[in-house]
Structures are given as structure tokens and as C-alpha cells.
Design an enzyme around this catalytic site. Structure first.
Site, PDB file in Angstrom:
ATOM      1  N   SER A 190      44.459 -59.515 -16.083  1.00  0.00           N
ATOM      2  CA  SER A 190      44.036 -58.625 -17.162  1.00  0.00           C
ATOM      3  C   SER A 190      44.192 -59.269 -18.538  1.00  0.00           C
ATOM      4  O   SER A 190      43.608 -58.791 -19.518  1.00  0.00           O
ATOM      5  CB  SER A 190      44.826 -57.317 -17.119  1.00  0.00           C
ATOM      6  OG  SER A 190      44.565 -56.591 -15.938  1.00  0.00           O
ATOM      7  N   GLY A 228      42.080 -54.943 -14.573  1.00  0.00           N
ATOM      8  CA  GLY A 228      41.213 -56.065 -14.890  1.00  0.00           C
ATOM      9  C   GLY A 228      40.962 -56.179 -16.373  1.00  0.00           C
ATOM     10  O   GLY A 228      41.268 -55.258 -17.144  1.00  0.00           O
ATOM     11  N   CYS A 240      44.653 -48.777 -14.276  1.00  0.00           N
ATOM     12  CA  CYS A 240      44.295 -49.560 -15.459  1.00  0.00           C
ATOM     13  C   CYS A 240      42.777 -49.585 -15.664  1.00  0.00           C
ATOM     14  O   CYS A 240      42.194 -48.576 -16.022  1.00  0.00           O
ATOM     15  CB  CYS A 240      44.901 -50.960 -15.350  1.00  0.00           C
ATOM     16  SG  CYS A 240      45.040 -51.812 -16.948  1.00  0.00           S
ATOM     17  N   PHE A 241      42.099 -50.704 -15.427  1.00  0.00           N
ATOM     18  CA  PHE A 241      40.647 -50.746 -15.538  1.00  0.00           C
ATOM     19  C   PHE A 241      40.029 -49.712 -14.600  1.00  0.00           C
ATOM     20  O   PHE A 241      39.016 -49.091 -14.928  1.00  0.00           O
ATOM     21  CB  PHE A 241      40.154 -52.154 -15.196  1.00  0.00           C
ATOM     22  CG  PHE A 241      38.818 -52.499 -15.797  1.00  0.00           C
ATOM     23  CD1 PHE A 241      38.686 -52.734 -17.155  1.00  0.00           C
ATOM     24  CD2 PHE A 241      37.695 -52.626 -15.000  1.00  0.00           C
ATOM     25  CE1 PHE A 241      37.459 -53.067 -17.708  1.00  0.00           C
ATOM     26  CE2 PHE A 241      36.467 -52.958 -15.537  1.00  0.00           C
ATOM     27  CZ  PHE A 241      36.345 -53.177 -16.902  1.00  0.00           C
ATOM     28  N   GLN A 280      39.780 -46.427 -16.259  1.00  0.00           N
ATOM     29  CA  GLN A 280      38.649 -46.368 -17.184  1.00  0.00           C
ATOM     30  C   GLN A 280      37.331 -46.223 -16.425  1.00  0.00           C
ATOM     31  O   GLN A 280      36.421 -45.521 -16.875  1.00  0.00           O
ATOM     32  CB  GLN A 280      38.656 -47.617 -18.056  1.00  0.00           C
ATOM     33  CG  GLN A 280      39.891 -47.719 -18.947  1.00  0.00           C
ATOM     34  CD  GLN A 280      40.190 -49.136 -19.398  1.00  0.00           C
ATOM     35  OE1 GLN A 280      39.365 -50.042 -19.240  1.00  0.00           O
ATOM     36  NE2 GLN A 280      41.378 -49.345 -19.953  1.00  0.00           N
ATOM     37  N   ASN A 305      49.197 -52.844 -19.732  1.00  0.00           N
ATOM     38  CA  ASN A 305      48.419 -53.935 -20.301  1.00  0.00           C
ATOM     39  C   ASN A 305      46.990 -53.440 -20.455  1.00  0.00           C
ATOM     40  O   ASN A 305      46.154 -53.656 -19.592  1.00  0.00           O
ATOM     41  CB  ASN A 305      48.465 -55.177 -19.401  1.00  0.00           C
ATOM     42  CG  ASN A 305      47.531 -56.262 -19.915  1.00  0.00           C
ATOM     43  OD1 ASN A 305      47.101 -56.225 -21.058  1.00  0.00           O
ATOM     44  ND2 ASN A 305      47.206 -57.209 -19.063  1.00  0.00           N
ATOM     45  N   HIS A 341      50.600 -49.666 -14.715  1.00  0.00           N
ATOM     46  CA  HIS A 341      50.750 -50.531 -13.546  1.00  0.00           C
ATOM     47  C   HIS A 341      51.898 -50.078 -12.642  1.00  0.00           C
ATOM     48  O   HIS A 341      53.041 -50.488 -12.819  1.00  0.00           O
ATOM     49  CB  HIS A 341      51.007 -51.980 -13.996  1.00  0.00           C
ATOM     50  CG  HIS A 341      49.810 -52.656 -14.564  1.00  0.00           C
ATOM     51  ND1 HIS A 341      49.052 -53.559 -13.864  1.00  0.00           N
ATOM     52  CD2 HIS A 341      49.218 -52.532 -15.767  1.00  0.00           C
ATOM     53  CE1 HIS A 341      48.047 -53.983 -14.615  1.00  0.00           C
ATOM     54  NE2 HIS A 341      48.132 -53.373 -15.775  1.00  0.00           N
ATOM     55  N   GLU A 379      52.543 -50.964  -9.679  1.00  0.00           N
ATOM     56  CA  GLU A 379      53.042 -51.985  -8.743  1.00  0.00           C
ATOM     57  C   GLU A 379      54.370 -52.571  -9.211  1.00  0.00           C
ATOM     58  O   GLU A 379      55.069 -53.246  -8.448  1.00  0.00           O
ATOM     59  CB  GLU A 379      52.007 -53.095  -8.547  1.00  0.00           C
ATOM     60  CG  GLU A 379      51.925 -54.141  -9.627  1.00  0.00           C
ATOM     61  CD  GLU A 379      51.239 -53.634 -10.880  1.00  0.00           C
ATOM     62  OE1 GLU A 379      51.469 -54.217 -11.952  1.00  0.00           O
ATOM     63  OE2 GLU A 379      50.475 -52.643 -10.790  1.00  0.00           O
TER      64      GLU A 379
END
Length: 380
Positions: free
Chosen positions: A55, A236, A264-265, A268, A306, A354, A356
Site C-alpha cells: 500500500s 492496496g 482498506c482499499f 473504498q 495506511n 488493517h 491482520e
């Protein structure tokens, strides 16, 4: 990016922002020049996972923690096969690695992988500048790239911007691969790789999931060829406004009402699939200490972030979408940015951060269990 990997500790270096502000220091990592978007990360640990997070592709990462590199580098903690950051900015790098797992120094790893960095600058002043002016293009120059400072600002301003950048295919796997379940296999998940971190399929494998990781260009036919019990969309880089392909695939998943999880991505992408817009944050969220509230439980989590873009969805109401009712499930307590979405009429949800937890914290690990629960309910 041009680089040299000779010793760099005493080589002068210059960091130039697109608004004309200049910071002078010494080279760290490789010598040469590099360009990207200047962003800052507030994590005090986990720099190896940050560097290898896809990312961060085309971003120059400024570390707000003043002392970086003291635990060195090992071969177990990377989140991908290489360092992805475009450049690295630290104030006071460790002179000696001091950890029983360390196999080499951070400086050595940066030089080996050709990552141009700078040390010895006031990263606090740089961070304050980015908070006030926003993330912007930047260049780092050292060695033979340095002498003609009069042209450096023009070079920075010619570099591509992050807004409008379509980067997922540049960092994602080119060929599908499988991460087998650990122990008894319970489910099959198709994971669309938009810049996936290595720990993400591992977290699913720990829960008995066989993960089929597919390229960012995967079609709906590719996804359903693995007969998935659930579909996952990863983190990403880049601007989600460019991700028309993944949005179309996700809309097909939603039409089929297959259990869906995005991070994350992927959050979106879900936002766009539901008809919401996305926008670029002033300076983004990056680090491992961001407070988020899960509005479904009221619990506040410390989370790893991130992202420089966010979903534009209403916080105060349930929205009607082409796929049923949707609501904002998580929100950042610092600035009320949307940090999660969930559908109320079918099994689909996402978060902007995130879970993870590489390199931590672990507050959000329950989200993988929530995905398993959705697949169990669908199977039942």
C-alpha cells in the site's frame, strides 16, 4: 529512481517538497534520487512491515518516531517479497542493530534494495508541515543527483500525483496462488489481491480457510471458478476512483449475496460499489495507534492504518443502496472519517484499517472471526 549502494552515512542529501520547502541531511540507504508522495507514519515499531506493505507503493514515508532501525531486519517479518516505499525519511537511525532475530541492519537492507532515504533532518518539523499543508509530492536527492539544487523543485513538480493513480495491478500477484488452511479446512475464500499483505491470508488460514489469492485484474468468473464460500478484497495503493474493474467484480459478488469482507482499499471499493463517493484525505492515517469505534458494539479499538483516501458516506443515517440498506459501522475518533461499512440485508462488510495486525496492535483480529460467522450462517 536512480541509486547507488555504496556506504552513505556521510553523503549529503536534500529533501525537497513540492511547495518549495527544503530539508538538508545525510543519505540513508541507497544514494541517488527518488520521487513520491510525502506521508508520515506514527508507529513507533513495525518499520519492517511498513516498508514491505504494498500500500506504500510510490510514497516517501516519514517516520515520526525519532529512533528507527534498532531491531534490524530479519527474513520472517516482511509483508511481501520486497520493500515498496519510494523513499524513507528518519531522524536518528540506529548505529547498531540490537535484537536476537536481526540478520542485518536496516540501512544495509535499504541499500541492497535500492531505496533512497535521508537521515538527520527534523522529522517533527516535516510532520507538522505535512499536517498543515497536506501530503504532497517530494523528492530526495543525494550523491551525483544533488549538485544542481536549482532544478530539483522543478523535477519534484513533474512527478506524478497520487490522485488519479491506478496502482493495484503494479503491486498485486500476476498469477493466482493458494494459501492452504491450517488444520482442518472449513471454507474456501477467493481473495482479490489489490496489494495484499502476507499476514492477511495467514490470519484466514489460521481459521481453517483455504485462500485463493487472485490478481487485481481478476474477473467475476475468475472469482467464482474457485467455488468460494466467501470473497475478500484486500488493501492496496492508489486512488479508488480508478478501480472500476474491482468495483464491477464486487458488485457481482453483492448481486450473488456471497459473504464479503474488504479491508482498506477493499473498504473504498465497497463504498463505490454501493454508490458512495471517495475523496483524498489531507494527510491520511498511517501508523499503528489510530483510535476507531466499532459502532455496532460501542467498543473502541487501537488500530493499524495506511490510507490516504476515504469513503464519503453519511454517519448519521442508514443509506439505501442498490444492494439493500447500508450503514457506517466504524468511525475514526480523531476526525470522524468513515472506517467501516456494513450491509444490513446481506452478508457484506468492510473496514478501512488493517485487522491482520502486522506489526500490531491486535484489537481488530475479531473481524476475521466475523467473516467466518457470515460464511457459517450462509452455509447453514
Amino acid at each position: 529512481m536512480t541509486t547507488s549502494t555504496r556506504g552513505t552515512a556521510r553523503v549529503p542529501a536534500v529533501l525537497v517538497l513540492e511547495d518549495g520547502r527544503i530539508f538538508r541531511g545525510r543519505a540513508y540507504g541507497a544514494v541517488g534520487e527518488t520521487f513520491g508522495e510525502a506521508v508520515f507514519s506514527t508507529g513507533m515499531t513495525g518499520y519492517q512491515e511498513t516498508l514491505t506493505d504494498p500500500s506504500y507503493h510510490r510514497q516517501v514515508v516519514v517516520m515520526t518516531a525519532p529512533h528507527v532501525g534498532n531491531t534490524g531486519v530479519n527474513d520472517e517479518d516482511p509483508e511481501s517479497a520486497r520493500i515498496w516505499v519510494a523513499g524513507y525519511v528518519v531522524r536518528d537511525p540506529a548505529r547498531v542493530s540490537s535484537n536476537w532475530r536481526a540478520q542485518r541492519s536496516l540501512d544495509e537492507e535499504l541499500r541492497t534494495q535500492g531505496v533512497v532515504g535521508i537521515q538527520g533532518i527534523d522529522t517533527r518539523a516535516l510532520t507538522r508541515h505535512l499536517r498543515e499543508r497536506g501530503a504532497m509530492r517530494v523528492g530526495i536527492f543525494s550523491g551525483s543527483a544533488l549538485p544542481d539544487e536549482g532544478t530539483l523543485l522543478a523535477e519534484v513538480r513533474q512527478a506524478p500525483e497520487m490522485a488519479g493513480a491506478d496502482l493495484s495491478a503494479e503491486v498485486a500477484t500476476k498469477e493466482p496462488y493458494v494459501v492452504p488452511a491450517i488444520g482442518e479446512k472449513k471454507f474456501t475464500v477467493a481473495a482479490v489481491d489489490l496489494g495484499i499483505k502476507g499476514m492477511t491470508p495467514h490470519r484466514m488460514a489460521e481459521r481453517g480457510i483455504e485462500v485463493h489469492v487472485l490478481p487485481a485484474t481478476a474477473t467475476a468468473e475468475d472469482v467464482y471458478a474457485v467455488a468460494p464460500d466467501g470473497v475478500f478484497f484486500s488493501n492496496g495503493p492508489g486512488d479508488p476512483a480508478t478501480a472500476d474493474g474491482p468495483v464491477a467484480v464486487m458488485q457481482e459478488v453483492l448481486r450473488r449475496k456471497t459473504p464479503l469482507f474488504g479491508i482498506c482499499f477493499g473498504n473504498q471499493i465497497l463504498g463505490r460499489a454501493l454508490g458512495f463517493g471517495t475523496y483524498k484525505l489531507k494527510y491520511g492515517h498511517r501508523g499503528i495507534n489510530q483510535p476507531v469505534q466499532d459502532r455496532t458494539t460501542g467498543k473502541v479499538e487501537v488500530t493499524a492504518h495506511n490510507h490516504g483516501f476515504a469513503v464519503d458516506a453519511p454517519l448519521d443515517k442508514v443509506s439505501d443502496t442498490p444492494f439493500g440498506r447500508a450503514e457506517v459501522s466504524h468511525v475514526c475518533l480523531n476526525d470522524n472519517v468513515v472506517e467501516g461499512l456494513q450491509l444490513l440485508d446481506q452478508p457484506a462488510f468492510s473496514v478501512q484499517y488493517h485487522p491482520e495486525a502486522a506489526a500490531g496492535p491486535h484489537d481488530a483480529a475479531y473481524l476475521f472471526d466475523r467473516f467466518v460467522t457470515l460464511m457459517e450462517a450462509e452455509r447453514a
